[in-house]
Design an enzyme around this catalytic site. Sequence first.
Site, mmCIF file in Angstrom:
data_model
loop_
_atom_site.group_PDB
_atom_site.id
_atom_site.type_symbol
_atom_site.label_atom_id
_atom_site.label_comp_id
_atom_site.label_asym_id
_atom_site.label_seq_id
_atom_site.Cartn_x
_atom_site.Cartn_y
_atom_site.Cartn_z
ATOM 1 N N LYS A 268 -23.410 -6.744 -0.631
ATOM 2 C CA LYS A 268 -23.967 -6.814 -2.001
ATOM 3 C C LYS A 268 -25.403 -6.326 -2.058
ATOM 4 O O LYS A 268 -25.828 -5.763 -3.061
ATOM 5 C CB LYS A 268 -23.860 -8.219 -2.599
ATOM 6 C CG LYS A 268 -24.293 -9.365 -1.688
ATOM 7 C CD LYS A 268 -23.148 -9.800 -0.819
ATOM 8 C CE LYS A 268 -23.590 -10.594 0.365
ATOM 9 N NZ LYS A 268 -22.888 -11.826 0.541
ATOM 10 N N ALA B 10 0.827 -1.216 0.000
ATOM 11 C CA ALA B 10 0.000 0.000 0.000
ATOM 12 C C ALA B 10 0.862 1.269 0.000
ATOM 13 O O ALA B 10 0.408 2.331 -0.402
ATOM 14 C CB ALA B 10 -0.911 0.000 1.222
ATOM 15 N N GLY C 292 -20.302 -19.665 9.059
ATOM 16 C CA GLY C 292 -20.236 -18.227 8.735
ATOM 17 C C GLY C 292 -20.470 -17.945 7.257
ATOM 18 O O GLY C 292 -20.188 -16.841 6.783
ATOM 19 N N GLU D 14 -15.273 -5.129 -3.891
ATOM 20 C CA GLU D 14 -14.845 -6.430 -4.434
ATOM 21 C C GLU D 14 -15.421 -7.596 -3.648
ATOM 22 O O GLU D 14 -15.825 -8.622 -4.208
ATOM 23 C CB GLU D 14 -13.308 -6.506 -4.436
ATOM 24 C CG GLU D 14 -12.734 -7.784 -5.004
ATOM 25 C CD GLU D 14 -12.968 -7.919 -6.506
ATOM 26 O OE1 GLU D 14 -13.791 -8.776 -6.868
ATOM 27 O OE2 GLU D 14 -12.365 -7.178 -7.294
ATOM 28 N N LYS E 205 -25.687 -10.269 -6.433
ATOM 29 C CA LYS E 205 -24.352 -10.366 -7.052
ATOM 30 C C LYS E 205 -24.450 -10.282 -8.568
ATOM 31 O O LYS E 205 -23.627 -9.635 -9.218
ATOM 32 C CB LYS E 205 -23.681 -11.664 -6.601
ATOM 33 C CG LYS E 205 -23.372 -11.671 -5.106
ATOM 34 C CD LYS E 205 -23.039 -13.057 -4.607
ATOM 35 C CE LYS E 205 -22.673 -13.040 -3.126
ATOM 36 N NZ LYS E 205 -22.648 -14.389 -2.530
ATOM 37 N N ARG F 181 -22.547 -4.450 17.820
ATOM 38 C CA ARG F 181 -23.761 -4.280 18.633
ATOM 39 C C ARG F 181 -23.438 -4.492 20.107
ATOM 40 O O ARG F 181 -23.841 -3.740 20.964
ATOM 41 C CB ARG F 181 -24.827 -5.279 18.190
ATOM 42 C CG ARG F 181 -25.790 -4.714 17.193
ATOM 43 C CD ARG F 181 -26.806 -5.740 16.777
ATOM 44 N NE ARG F 181 -26.185 -6.965 16.313
ATOM 45 C CZ ARG F 181 -26.660 -7.732 15.338
ATOM 46 N NH1 ARG F 181 -27.756 -7.397 14.721
ATOM 47 N NH2 ARG F 181 -26.036 -8.833 14.975
ATOM 48 N N ASP G 84 -29.519 -13.368 -2.632
ATOM 49 C CA ASP G 84 -28.101 -12.992 -2.539
ATOM 50 C C ASP G 84 -27.419 -13.155 -3.902
ATOM 51 O O ASP G 84 -26.681 -12.265 -4.348
ATOM 52 C CB ASP G 84 -27.422 -13.871 -1.472
ATOM 53 C CG ASP G 84 -25.947 -13.581 -1.353
ATOM 54 O OD1 ASP G 84 -25.594 -12.553 -0.745
ATOM 55 O OD2 ASP G 84 -25.141 -14.374 -1.878
ATOM 56 N N ALA H 77 -17.081 -0.610 15.389
ATOM 57 C CA ALA H 77 -18.431 -0.625 15.978
ATOM 58 C C ALA H 77 -19.018 -2.026 15.895
ATOM 59 O O ALA H 77 -18.871 -2.710 14.867
ATOM 60 C CB ALA H 77 -19.342 0.353 15.238
ATOM 61 N N GLY I 224 -17.055 -16.999 3.698
ATOM 62 C CA GLY I 224 -16.196 -17.358 4.829
ATOM 63 C C GLY I 224 -15.277 -16.204 5.190
ATOM 64 O O GLY I 224 -15.032 -15.297 4.376
#
Length: 436
Positions: A105, A33, A187, A129, A205, A45, A201, A43, A302
């Site tokens: 997305k 970078a 996950g 991405e 995409k 919940r 979903d 942040a 994942g």
Amino acid sequence: MKPVHVGVIGLGTVGAGTVDVLARNAPEIARRAGREITVTRAAVRDTSRPRACDTRNIALTDDPFAVVADSRIDVVLELMGGEETAFDLVTTALEHGKHVVTANKALIATRGNELFAKASEAGRVVAFEAAVAGGIPVIKVLRESLAGNRIDSLAGILNGTCNFILTEIREQGLEYGAVLNEAQRLGYAEADPHFDVGGIDAAHKLTILASIAFGTHLNFDSVHIEGIDQLRQQDIIYADELGYRIKHLGIARRQEGGLDLRVHPCLVPEEHLLANVSGVMNAVLIRGDVVGDTLHYGAGAGAQPTASAVVADLVDVVRTLTADPGNRVPHLAFQPAQLADSETLAITEIQCAHYLRLSVRDEPGVLAEVTKILGQRQVSIRVIIQKDLGGDDRVVPVVIVTHTAKEADVAQAVREIEALEVSSAPIVRIRLETLE
Ligand code: NAP
Ligand code: HSE
């Protein structure tokens, strides 16, 4: 040079994975970078919950708006999900002069047109991405690497949860509900898993991919959506016997008269590369007029694969922090003023082969009645099999694979066959694509 300060909204599967990768590969990422990247604030919940990443040097809050308004933060990572609050957070971040990286997305597909306009006004970037196909860098490929092509079509396995479920049912004979639970535990699934198994979903995409491929505004409502929640194990087995695999595909094609945009379960020839994409893996087949076919494969969901895409976007953003906003890669690949509105084909207009499973009485003349109706509707049969289940039951499954036919004609033939007295249950109809 002073480090770049990052604020993260959400430390769940993707957020914790991203913070973990940023810490683990920090020196390598900084070399790429050109600046050190520091996660300053995050942040969540519930600030008391243990996290799957080291949070010792991160100030935690339960107020995401405090993060996007924090003057120390240069880049916000929106890894929380949802639409309304996420939209407000991203626009607030842009108003405060921050660049945004998101994996969301649903947000991009439904509100992306507004967001990109706001980002351009603010001279900032919204990078996404990770929103499509997890760790596969397919946005970059379409937006940059294939920029010399006219994209004719793309077809892909775009939802890791669906592909994982279909694979486990076929290979392990597991039950749908149990595999979905496992996908949630790992996950892969969305907060509301209906988005996965209902095809929404994948449609989000596909909306994003189609826009970047064809240079059109994002138009989620133009995608025909079917999920895998109506599929039966029986059809997965019959498809296998016929030399096909059932995959949940997203398809975007330029056709005469408009764009063909759809997500649905689909029979794919077993020797096709897409048929052999298993488990949580995704793959996207892109057809360009110059390059021909390219296939992009990798983990579709994942923590770590998605973090790979988030961090790649973050590095891109850091590299361009000082670049002239007018000379950045456009959000949707084409210059904003060049984006078009496109005609979309109604699903009834598409041409496709079909797998049909009928439940009919095992009596003389039944097949003749069925084939007569198909013939009258110009639907030509390629394969027909009557399954002998070996019991006394007078109702048997008849499996038919058709040649390519107009969707409306197949649908009409299905209605007429279902209305026959010998027909004892709704017909299962699954589209078939050879992807030639
Ligand atoms: P997740 O595990 O449910 O994590 C969501 C995080 O957001 C949690 O840390 C949650 O806090 C936090 N959060 C939710 N609402 C909040 C609020 N109002 N204020 C503050 N924090 C809030 O979700 P995920 O799987 O990481 O997905 C995140 C995003 O990435 C979604 O847009 C998803 O579609 C996308 N995505 C996911 C994957 C994947 O494989 N999972 C892949 C690609 C893209 P608590 O932890 O305290 O509840
Ligand atoms: N729920 C999504 C999937 C996460 O299973 O593909 C990755 O976008």
